[in-house]
Design a protein around this motif. Structure first.
Motif, short mmCIF file in Angstrom:
data_model
loop_
_atom_site.label_atom_id
_atom_site.label_comp_id
_atom_site.label_asym_id
_atom_site.label_seq_id
_atom_site.Cartn_x
_atom_site.Cartn_y
_atom_site.Cartn_z
N THR A 282 0.06 4.68 -2.57
CA THR A 282 -0.89 5.79 -2.77
C THR A 282 -2.18 5.55 -2.00
OG1 THR A 282 -1.52 4.69 -4.80
CG2 THR A 282 -0.10 6.57 -5.04
N TRP B 165 9.98 1.53 1.65
CA TRP B 165 10.22 2.81 0.99
C TRP B 165 10.18 3.97 1.98
CZ3 TRP B 165 12.42 2.72 -3.52
CH2 TRP B 165 12.20 1.62 -4.35
N ALA C 279 0.83 -1.22 0.00
CA ALA C 279 0.00 0.00 0.00
C ALA C 279 0.86 1.25 0.00
CB ALA C 279 -0.91 0.01 1.22
N ILE D 238 12.15 6.88 4.02
CA ILE D 238 13.35 7.72 4.05
C ILE D 238 14.04 7.58 5.41
CG2 ILE D 238 14.17 10.14 4.06
CD1 ILE D 238 11.72 10.63 2.09
#
Ligand SMILES: Cc1cc2nc3c(=O)[nH]c(=O)nc-3n(C[C@H](O)[C@H](O)[C@H](O)COP(=O)(O)OP(=O)(O)OC[C@H]3O[C@@H](n4cnc5c(N)ncnc54)[C@H](O)[C@@H]3O)c2cc1C
Length: 385
Positions: free
Chosen positions: A135, A159, A133, A161
């Protein structure tokens, strides 16, 4: 001190901050950025050098050890830093965000974590995205289950940062599977505790300075007061805070294009073809003018969005317009400005390739261009209906 004196004092402080940022970008980041990509490095030492300048506390109130500056100062700081390296600026701002949010929303956690966050001893992340999941944030499946006075979290984030090294993480989890946004809550995760498993950093095609990666939560236990935002509230806060993130990412696109414009124009003043300097060929220099026009337009959208965020006003549309326009502007002009340099534009000692990847990342993080466009366009469908 009256309000006017205080205001001009703050303006002077922001001017000094931005001067310091230009110096840091030129002297520290730019010379190291090529090496970070070549060596797949996430350079936490350079992040700590930035921490020594007090930047991690930029928006944190002064009585908590921060600088007490407004959002726009942060946005303009990372705009300048992104001109040297987009990934470094995005990494830095993600740690800055968590210190500020803890000071704002969870003073008891700020007391525990702020000293380490402001000094750069610990890095931070915001974790919404999961392998299944992105967007569709309402579809996250990391669960938070109540167990007596605490919560037990299970699931994986991807994903993220700074996840290559961060261990102070604001992570979103579902407390009521199937309820989408209504059941999502935000927890402060301490990566030094049992139940937190870091994944190896993700191998990107560049921009390793972003430190992107993922982690698993396996029976991770959070105390009741580590729920920073309650179910329902977390979804709304995330969608509100993300307007700031969209605005500074747009500012960072401006920073990259400004840097590229400076490099290409300086090159055109030195390099000669057909007995003239490149900049004396009309067909060559028009690309500079073209970039200048769009950069000024993108900046105007960014400054308008920053002003709304500073004022605490609804900034959804302003932030979306700024991010969509600035991302497209960077995607269009970075390759065009690189082209002006001929083969040299492809050399790793110039930032064109890294910046182009930065522009692609800008089109995905904190709301993809498609989803932002849909958000702006949907209201016309509603008005028509
Ligand atoms: C370098 C990098 C750093 C990141 N850092 C973070 C972070 O720190 N924290 C975090 O939580 N997340 C982070 N993300 C994740 C980022 O927010 C997601 O990549 C983004 O939300 C898109 O999700 P996805 O990649 O799963 O694409 P998907 O959701 O699988 O979508 C794939 C493509 O389809 C498009 N699409 C999807 N639905 C629609 C639709 N309804 N209409 C039209 N088009 C649609 C999307 O825009 C996208 O282009 C990061 C991503 C990257 C690349």
């Amino acid at each position: 001190m009256d309000a006017t004196t205080e205001g001009s004092g703050q303006e002077a402080q922001v001017r000094d901050l931005l001067r310091e940022a230009r110096d840091f970008a030129d002297r520290v980041i730019a010379p190291r950025a090529e090496g970070w990509d070549r060596e797949n490095a996430f350079d936490t030492d350079t992040l700590r050098e930035a921490a020594a300048l007090g930047w991690f506390g930029l928006q944190v109130p002064r009585d908590r050890g921060g600088m007490g500056l407004p959002f726009s100062a942060k946005s303009q700081l990372v705009e300048i830093l992104a001109g040297a390296d987009f990934g470094f600026a995005l990494s830095l701002v993600n740690t800055m965000n968590i210190g500020y949010k803890l000071a704002r929303d969870a003073p008891h956690l700020a007391e525990r974590y702020l000293p380490d966050l402001l000094s750069g001893r610990r890095l931070a992340s915001t974790a919404l995205t999961e392998p299944g999941a992105g967007t569709d944030f309402g579809a996250i499946v990391t669960t938070a289950t109540r167990d007596g006075e605490s919560w037990v979290l299970d699931g994986g984030k991807a994903w993220i940062i700074n996840a290559a090294a961060s261990d102070v993480i604001l992570a979103y989890a579902q407390t009521e599977p199937g309820s989408r946004g209504a059941g999502i809550a935000a927890f402060l995760i301490d990566g030094q505790r049992a139940g937190f498993l870091r994944r190896a950093p993700f191998a990107l095609s560049g921009q390793h300075s972003i430190g992107v990666g993922g982690f698993e939560l396996q029976g991770y236990r959070a105390a009741a007061d580590e729920m920073v935002q309650a179910p329902g509230q977390a979804f709304r806060y995330a969608l509100n805070d993300i307007n700031g993130a969209r605005t500074y990412v747009a500012a960072m696109c401006c920073g990259m294009v400004e840097a590229a414009l400076k490099i290409a124009s300086a090159y055109g003043r030195r390099r000669e073809t057909f007995g003239r300097r490149l900049v004396e060929h009309q067909g060559w220099r028009w690309a500079l003018g073209d970039a200048d026009v769009d950069l000024a337009a993108a900046r105007a959208l960014v400054r308008a969005a920053e002003a709304r965020v500073d004022a605490g006003a609804e900034a959804r549309h302003e932030a979306a317009r700024a991010k969509i326009f600035a991302t497209r502007m960077a995607e269009r002009h970075l390759p065009a400005l690189g082209q002006l340099m001929g083969a040299e534009g492809l050399s790793a000692r110039y930032p064109f390739g890294r910046h182009m990847l930065g522009a692609k990342i800008s089109g995905l993080v904190d709301g993809s261009s498609e989803i932002l466009l849909e958000g702006l366009a949907m209201r016309f469908a509603k008005e028509a209906g």
